[in-house]
Design a protein around this motif. Sequence first.
Motif, PDB file in Angstrom:
ATOM      1  N   UNK A   1       0.575   3.955   8.218  1.00 19.74           N
ATOM      2  CA  UNK A   1       1.351   3.517   6.848  1.00 19.74           C
ATOM      3  C   UNK A   1       2.604   4.318   6.700  1.00 19.74           C
ATOM      4  N   UNK A   2       3.006   5.554   7.296  1.00 20.70           N
ATOM      5  CA  UNK A   2       4.392   5.839   7.181  1.00 20.70           C
ATOM      6  C   UNK A   2       5.105   5.166   8.112  1.00 20.70           C
TER       7      UNK A   2
ATOM      8  N   UNK B   1       5.765   2.306   7.871  1.00 20.41           N
ATOM      9  CA  UNK B   1       6.672   1.291   7.237  1.00 20.41           C
ATOM     10  C   UNK B   1       7.865   1.843   6.428  1.00 20.41           C
ATOM     11  N   UNK B   2       7.891   3.282   6.473  1.00 19.26           N
ATOM     12  CA  UNK B   2       9.009   3.945   5.953  1.00 19.26           C
ATOM     13  C   UNK B   2       9.996   4.232   7.298  1.00 19.26           C
TER      14      UNK B   2
ATOM     15  N   UNK C   1       0.938  -1.144   0.062  1.00 18.79           N
ATOM     16  CA  UNK C   1      -0.069   0.259   0.035  1.00 18.79           C
ATOM     17  C   UNK C   1       0.836   1.388   0.143  1.00 18.79           C
ATOM     18  N   UNK C   2       0.277   2.481  -0.285  1.00 15.39           N
ATOM     19  CA  UNK C   2       1.062   3.691  -0.158  1.00 15.39           C
ATOM     20  C   UNK C   2       1.517   4.004   1.268  1.00 15.39           C
ATOM     21  N   UNK C   3       2.857   4.012   1.307  1.00 19.38           N
ATOM     22  CA  UNK C   3       3.650   4.443   2.755  1.00 19.38           C
ATOM     23  C   UNK C   3       4.371   5.667   2.738  1.00 19.38           C
ATOM     24  N   UNK C   4       4.377   6.608   1.558  1.00 19.24           N
ATOM     25  CA  UNK C   4       4.853   7.554   1.816  1.00 19.24           C
ATOM     26  C   UNK C   4       4.072   8.767   2.328  1.00 19.24           C
TER      27      UNK C   4
END
Lengths: 232, 267
Positions: free
Chosen positions: B82-83, B85-86, A82-85
Amino acid sequence: MSTLLECKGLCKSYSGKPALRNVNLAIESGHIVGLLGPNGSGKTTLIKLINGLLTPTQGELYINQNPVGVESKKIVSYLPDHTYLDSGLRIREIISYFKDFYEDFDENRAYDMLSKMRINPGDKLKTMSKGTKEKVQLILVMSRRAKLYVLDEPIAGVDPAARDYILDIILSNYEEDATILISTHLITDIENILDQVIFLKQGEISLISSVDDIRGRQGKSVDALFREVFRC
Amino acid sequence: MLGKYMKHEFKETGKLLIPLNLVILAFTLLGMVMLGSRLLSTPAMALIGIASLTLYILTLFAIFIVVYVYFTVRFYKTMYQSQGYLTHTLPLSTGSIVNTKVFVSLFWVTVTVVFTTLSIIALVYTAMGQEWGKMAIDSDISFLKDLLFSFLLPCFSLTILGCLEQLLMIYASLAIGQLFRQYRVLASIGTFFVFYIALQILGTLTMFFTQFFSMDRLFHISENISGDSFIPFYRQLFSVSTIEVIVFCIVFYILCYWLTDKKLNLE
């Protein structure tokens, strides 16, 4: 060939419910490996454990002889499903971010791929379609000269025409001695590029085999074998 | 690598925090102009003055709320959503990530506290003008020195420590919330309130345990509030409070670090 990824008795449970059970695995460098299995078979859980996004309930995991940590993260390039940025950032800013943190990041390669795909580096991620975002993420991941690429469903969100292009990006940009671990449902699309497959069934490894073995000895395609093993 | 991470954190957070502090600066300058020009001396204009003062106070409150909400949301998004993950696939140790987040958020909160304090001082000075300076000259110099070193500076230090405690309490609550499979935000909010109540109870118990707030003492202080007992009273109050806040900071930091390092759960 040296062992790049090694799992020893790896288990992961969510609230007591097992997602991975006693996974023993050794992947050598220089291969393209398909991590295949139906939904809920534990593919993403295994991938997250490799990247240190989950902690194992039991067992050990080594990447290039190092436990998951700072050293392993230096050599693993990971593409989540999935989008993670941060969608508020411009691609140029994200490239600069990657360049700062990953010593193996090749900025020129990233800009080159972006220009081939006609993506403007000055655009913000939030202005892009889902498919374009996925392409950008893949470009960033493949612009690293990593030892292990872990790609979780890299072609799931794009149209069939773009899939070939994405596979081409993957094949033409990874280092020869590197290993690619690809998790996907779309076996037919990637079958031709795989050297090895790992079948995961209900959190357990049900098969580890080379693609040549499956085709030569069993006279089947990986897709046909997958349908046979995982028939409902 | 830690330096680069800090640079990126400052760059990202500065996008909101610099404009917010500029708002404080703008309000201060506007207030100084209004107070300095004696525009508010007529009864009709006094009403506008009261409205402006109310708006100023509300803006300061709003800025602090925005700052805390921003750092809470940012920590949650970049660590456990989500972020994350980075963030967690960068070649950085958990300690480097947590320390950077805590340091950068505390830095901006401190800047906001300093801007707010200076803003209030500037407005009060503009309003009181020469009377303030005269009061200072008339006062006993040793009392002023005592006031600065035994009251104002400890008060400022304790405020900053209190901000650190609040931030770490929020971060520890989020670290606990991420352990849940569902309703993570709700779990984090619930944990925060449990921590908050526990902190109040423990704080009160400490004060009573150290016999700090005995009735005799309070009676004595209230009778001699402007006398010699004022400074020693606050000196002791700050000492006890500082130790207490430092202990809570350590507990919350360990919780946040340990849960992120050993129990990270980005499902």
